[in-house]
Design a protein around this motif. Sequence first.
Motif, PDB file in Angstrom:
ATOM      1  N   THR A   4       0.852  -1.186   0.000  1.00  0.00           N
ATOM      2  CA  THR A   4       0.000   0.000   0.000  1.00  0.00           C
ATOM      3  C   THR A   4       0.882   1.228   0.000  1.00  0.00           C
ATOM      4  O   THR A   4       2.106   1.139  -0.033  1.00  0.00           O
ATOM      5  CB  THR A   4      -0.917   0.010   1.242  1.00  0.00           C
ATOM      6  OG1 THR A   4      -0.095   0.102   2.419  1.00  0.00           O
ATOM      7  CG2 THR A   4      -1.753  -1.263   1.306  1.00  0.00           C
ATOM      8  N   GLY A   5       0.239   2.393   0.076  1.00  0.00           N
ATOM      9  CA  GLY A   5       1.013   3.623   0.087  1.00  0.00           C
ATOM     10  C   GLY A   5       1.573   3.975   1.438  1.00  0.00           C
ATOM     11  O   GLY A   5       2.325   4.951   1.561  1.00  0.00           O
ATOM     12  N   ASP A   6       1.213   3.221   2.502  1.00  0.00           N
ATOM     13  CA  ASP A   6       1.704   3.508   3.847  1.00  0.00           C
ATOM     14  C   ASP A   6       3.086   2.878   4.023  1.00  0.00           C
ATOM     15  O   ASP A   6       3.207   1.649   4.034  1.00  0.00           O
ATOM     16  CB  ASP A   6       0.714   2.936   4.869  1.00  0.00           C
ATOM     17  CG  ASP A   6       1.064   3.343   6.297  1.00  0.00           C
ATOM     18  OD1 ASP A   6       2.198   3.838   6.517  1.00  0.00           O
ATOM     19  OD2 ASP A   6       0.227   3.139   7.191  1.00  0.00           O
ATOM     20  N   PRO A   7       4.155   3.694   4.183  1.00  0.00           N
ATOM     21  CA  PRO A   7       5.501   3.092   4.302  1.00  0.00           C
ATOM     22  C   PRO A   7       5.650   2.229   5.548  1.00  0.00           C
ATOM     23  O   PRO A   7       6.353   1.221   5.514  1.00  0.00           O
ATOM     24  CB  PRO A   7       6.418   4.314   4.339  1.00  0.00           C
ATOM     25  CG  PRO A   7       5.562   5.458   4.758  1.00  0.00           C
ATOM     26  CD  PRO A   7       4.189   5.167   4.215  1.00  0.00           C
ATOM     27  N   LEU A   8       4.994   2.608   6.657  1.00  0.00           N
ATOM     28  CA  LEU A   8       5.100   1.794   7.863  1.00  0.00           C
ATOM     29  C   LEU A   8       4.455   0.431   7.660  1.00  0.00           C
ATOM     30  O   LEU A   8       5.026  -0.607   8.044  1.00  0.00           O
ATOM     31  CB  LEU A   8       4.449   2.524   9.044  1.00  0.00           C
ATOM     32  CG  LEU A   8       4.505   1.790  10.394  1.00  0.00           C
ATOM     33  CD1 LEU A   8       5.945   1.515  10.804  1.00  0.00           C
ATOM     34  CD2 LEU A   8       3.780   2.589  11.476  1.00  0.00           C
ATOM     35  N   ALA A   9       3.293   0.400   7.030  1.00  0.00           N
ATOM     36  CA  ALA A   9       2.623  -0.879   6.772  1.00  0.00           C
ATOM     37  C   ALA A   9       3.466  -1.753   5.853  1.00  0.00           C
ATOM     38  O   ALA A   9       3.587  -2.972   6.064  1.00  0.00           O
ATOM     39  CB  ALA A   9       1.250  -0.630   6.159  1.00  0.00           C
ATOM     40  N   ASN A  10       4.069  -1.157   4.833  1.00  0.00           N
ATOM     41  CA  ASN A  10       4.905  -1.943   3.920  1.00  0.00           C
ATOM     42  C   ASN A  10       6.121  -2.507   4.630  1.00  0.00           C
ATOM     43  O   ASN A  10       6.545  -3.633   4.355  1.00  0.00           O
ATOM     44  CB  ASN A  10       5.337  -1.076   2.743  1.00  0.00           C
ATOM     45  CG  ASN A  10       4.168  -0.729   1.831  1.00  0.00           C
ATOM     46  OD1 ASN A  10       3.177  -1.466   1.789  1.00  0.00           O
ATOM     47  ND2 ASN A  10       4.278   0.380   1.126  1.00  0.00           N
ATOM     48  N   ARG A  11       6.694  -1.749   5.546  1.00  0.00           N
ATOM     49  CA  ARG A  11       7.864  -2.257   6.287  1.00  0.00           C
ATOM     50  C   ARG A  11       7.452  -3.373   7.238  1.00  0.00           C
ATOM     51  O   ARG A  11       8.203  -4.341   7.428  1.00  0.00           O
ATOM     52  CB  ARG A  11       8.543  -1.117   7.033  1.00  0.00           C
ATOM     53  CG  ARG A  11       9.239  -0.122   6.103  1.00  0.00           C
ATOM     54  CD  ARG A  11      10.045   0.912   6.858  1.00  0.00           C
ATOM     55  NE  ARG A  11      10.844   1.701   5.933  1.00  0.00           N
ATOM     56  CZ  ARG A  11      10.536   2.933   5.525  1.00  0.00           C
ATOM     57  NH1 ARG A  11       9.430   3.527   5.975  1.00  0.00           N
ATOM     58  NH2 ARG A  11      11.312   3.572   4.677  1.00  0.00           N
ATOM     59  N   TYR A  12       6.262  -3.267   7.835  1.00  0.00           N
ATOM     60  CA  TYR A  12       5.776  -4.369   8.654  1.00  0.00           C
ATOM     61  C   TYR A  12       5.591  -5.621   7.801  1.00  0.00           C
ATOM     62  O   TYR A  12       5.923  -6.736   8.222  1.00  0.00           O
ATOM     63  CB  TYR A  12       4.449  -3.995   9.316  1.00  0.00           C
ATOM     64  CG  TYR A  12       4.584  -3.127  10.552  1.00  0.00           C
ATOM     65  CD1 TYR A  12       5.537  -3.416  11.524  1.00  0.00           C
ATOM     66  CD2 TYR A  12       3.737  -2.033  10.756  1.00  0.00           C
ATOM     67  CE1 TYR A  12       5.652  -2.628  12.663  1.00  0.00           C
ATOM     68  CE2 TYR A  12       3.840  -1.251  11.884  1.00  0.00           C
ATOM     69  CZ  TYR A  12       4.803  -1.543  12.837  1.00  0.00           C
ATOM     70  OH  TYR A  12       4.929  -0.760  13.960  1.00  0.00           O
ATOM     71  N   ARG A  13       5.049  -5.464   6.593  1.00  0.00           N
ATOM     72  CA  ARG A  13       4.836  -6.614   5.721  1.00  0.00           C
ATOM     73  C   ARG A  13       6.164  -7.279   5.343  1.00  0.00           C
ATOM     74  O   ARG A  13       6.259  -8.501   5.241  1.00  0.00           O
ATOM     75  CB  ARG A  13       4.075  -6.178   4.472  1.00  0.00           C
ATOM     76  CG  ARG A  13       2.621  -5.795   4.737  1.00  0.00           C
ATOM     77  CD  ARG A  13       1.868  -5.540   3.443  1.00  0.00           C
ATOM     78  NE  ARG A  13       0.481  -5.216   3.716  1.00  0.00           N
ATOM     79  CZ  ARG A  13       0.013  -3.976   3.844  1.00  0.00           C
ATOM     80  NH1 ARG A  13       0.839  -2.942   3.697  1.00  0.00           N
ATOM     81  NH2 ARG A  13      -1.260  -3.756   4.101  1.00  0.00           N
ATOM     82  N   ARG A  14       7.198  -6.465   5.124  1.00  0.00           N
ATOM     83  CA  ARG A  14       8.505  -7.057   4.795  1.00  0.00           C
ATOM     84  C   ARG A  14       9.049  -7.851   5.969  1.00  0.00           C
ATOM     85  O   ARG A  14       9.652  -8.909   5.784  1.00  0.00           O
ATOM     86  CB  ARG A  14       9.474  -5.959   4.364  1.00  0.00           C
ATOM     87  CG  ARG A  14       9.235  -5.455   2.949  1.00  0.00           C
ATOM     88  CD  ARG A  14      10.405  -4.668   2.435  1.00  0.00           C
ATOM     89  NE  ARG A  14      10.521  -3.372   3.081  1.00  0.00           N
ATOM     90  CZ  ARG A  14       9.942  -2.255   2.642  1.00  0.00           C
ATOM     91  NH1 ARG A  14       9.191  -2.291   1.545  1.00  0.00           N
ATOM     92  NH2 ARG A  14      10.110  -1.111   3.270  1.00  0.00           N
ATOM     93  N   LEU A  15       8.843  -7.346   7.178  1.00  0.00           N
ATOM     94  CA  LEU A  15       9.305  -8.091   8.353  1.00  0.00           C
ATOM     95  C   LEU A  15       8.531  -9.401   8.522  1.00  0.00           C
ATOM     96  O   LEU A  15       9.083 -10.404   8.994  1.00  0.00           O
ATOM     97  CB  LEU A  15       9.158  -7.229   9.619  1.00  0.00           C
ATOM     98  CG  LEU A  15      10.161  -6.090   9.781  1.00  0.00           C
ATOM     99  CD1 LEU A  15       9.806  -5.236  10.993  1.00  0.00           C
ATOM    100  CD2 LEU A  15      11.579  -6.641   9.936  1.00  0.00           C
ATOM    101  N   LEU A  16       7.251  -9.387   8.123  1.00  0.00           N
ATOM    102  CA  LEU A  16       6.449 -10.600   8.273  1.00  0.00           C
ATOM    103  C   LEU A  16       6.844 -11.685   7.282  1.00  0.00           C
ATOM    104  O   LEU A  16       6.338 -12.811   7.368  1.00  0.00           O
ATOM    105  CB  LEU A  16       4.963 -10.272   8.106  1.00  0.00           C
ATOM    106  CG  LEU A  16       4.329  -9.435   9.223  1.00  0.00           C
ATOM    107  CD1 LEU A  16       2.856  -9.189   8.937  1.00  0.00           C
ATOM    108  CD2 LEU A  16       4.489 -10.107  10.585  1.00  0.00           C
ATOM    109  N   LEU A  17       7.741 -11.388   6.362  1.00  0.00           N
ATOM    110  CA  LEU A  17       8.223 -12.421   5.452  1.00  0.00           C
ATOM    111  C   LEU A  17       8.989 -13.520   6.192  1.00  0.00           C
ATOM    112  O   LEU A  17       9.191 -14.610   5.642  1.00  0.00           O
ATOM    113  CB  LEU A  17       9.124 -11.804   4.378  1.00  0.00           C
ATOM    114  CG  LEU A  17       8.429 -10.913   3.343  1.00  0.00           C
ATOM    115  CD1 LEU A  17       9.460 -10.277   2.425  1.00  0.00           C
ATOM    116  CD2 LEU A  17       7.410 -11.711   2.538  1.00  0.00           C
TER     117      LEU A  17
END
Length: 365
Positions: A4-17
Amino acid sequence: MPPTGDPLANRYRRLLLCYPRKWRRLRGEEMVAVLLASATPGRTRPTPRETVNLLRHGLRSRLGRPASYSVVACAVLTAVICGLFSAALASWVAWQTARPLPDRAETTALVAEVLPGYDAKEVDAPTALFTYYSQPLRLENLDSLLLGDGGEYQQGAVVAVVTAVPPASQQETLALAQRRLRETGWRVYPPYVVPGPTCTGISCDPAARDTTIFARRGDTGLDLRLPARPSVDSTPVTVALRRATPPAVLPAGVLGGLIGAVAGWLVFGWASRRTERPHFAADAVTVLHTITLLLWWSPAVLAAPQLLQHHRDEPHPVWHPLWEWLGQPALSLFFVVGAGCALCGLALATLPRRDPGPLTTTATG
């Protein structure tokens, strides 16, 4: 979990990998929503504590078996030994960037520079950086190398037999070599005296010892062996030249080690989750994995202390390569059998389970 456009959400998603795919598919967006709700307004990066917790619990969840404590220790041992093997392989590849060994003309010139008045009568110059029975390793030798005769795979060295007429005493040659080495830009290490008597018979003098001088200049290491009693008929003075570790070996080994450790953890975790009870082969996979760890770790446990003591006993301008610290390929039979057990265990893990079992959940705290 689409970006999404939210950088914090995208960084959380990368950590959840670091969590298994099934877990991310079922719980990923829910976890991201919880993390975003607890974040302070305007923050664009996860906190260090959140990062550590997500990585720790994600990697743990990849192992499955939430009630087991030993599974973590097994995963660590697997990841470390896989990282070490991968680092050794990467360092071997990086060793190929080293310059070729000195040829006969270069060796003869170097002997004349270091030992003026001495002649290089015989020069044995291998054509490879690493040799098997003094010859380049060939495919037809691979079975012998891997099945019990790997100790003959060693770093190649150009060896020159050096003579002087009349023969000089050991102390005279030692003093001359040390002076000339320093004058010509070599870093000279303390002489190494071979322990124990080097002669037999009635006239044996226990005080007579062979002595070796170690030196290094640039990417070349030099070993100068001086016999206790130089003479025309005795063991001659020898000069051995070998290449030092290329600069590319360290970064290649570190990168290869990290990749191997991560791959080892992920593969172990996949097999561990696949063979959770009631999988019919759970016990067999556990036994095969235990055998694999024993066979892979035993050579390293045996070889590393011996090589460490060897390095402490005598100077080493050129350290032994990483794979020798792991007992390879001298004890590569252990590795081959262990690899066979590992492949059998992975093959069993691919078979379907009787019951897919509930999804393992792990809180991030």
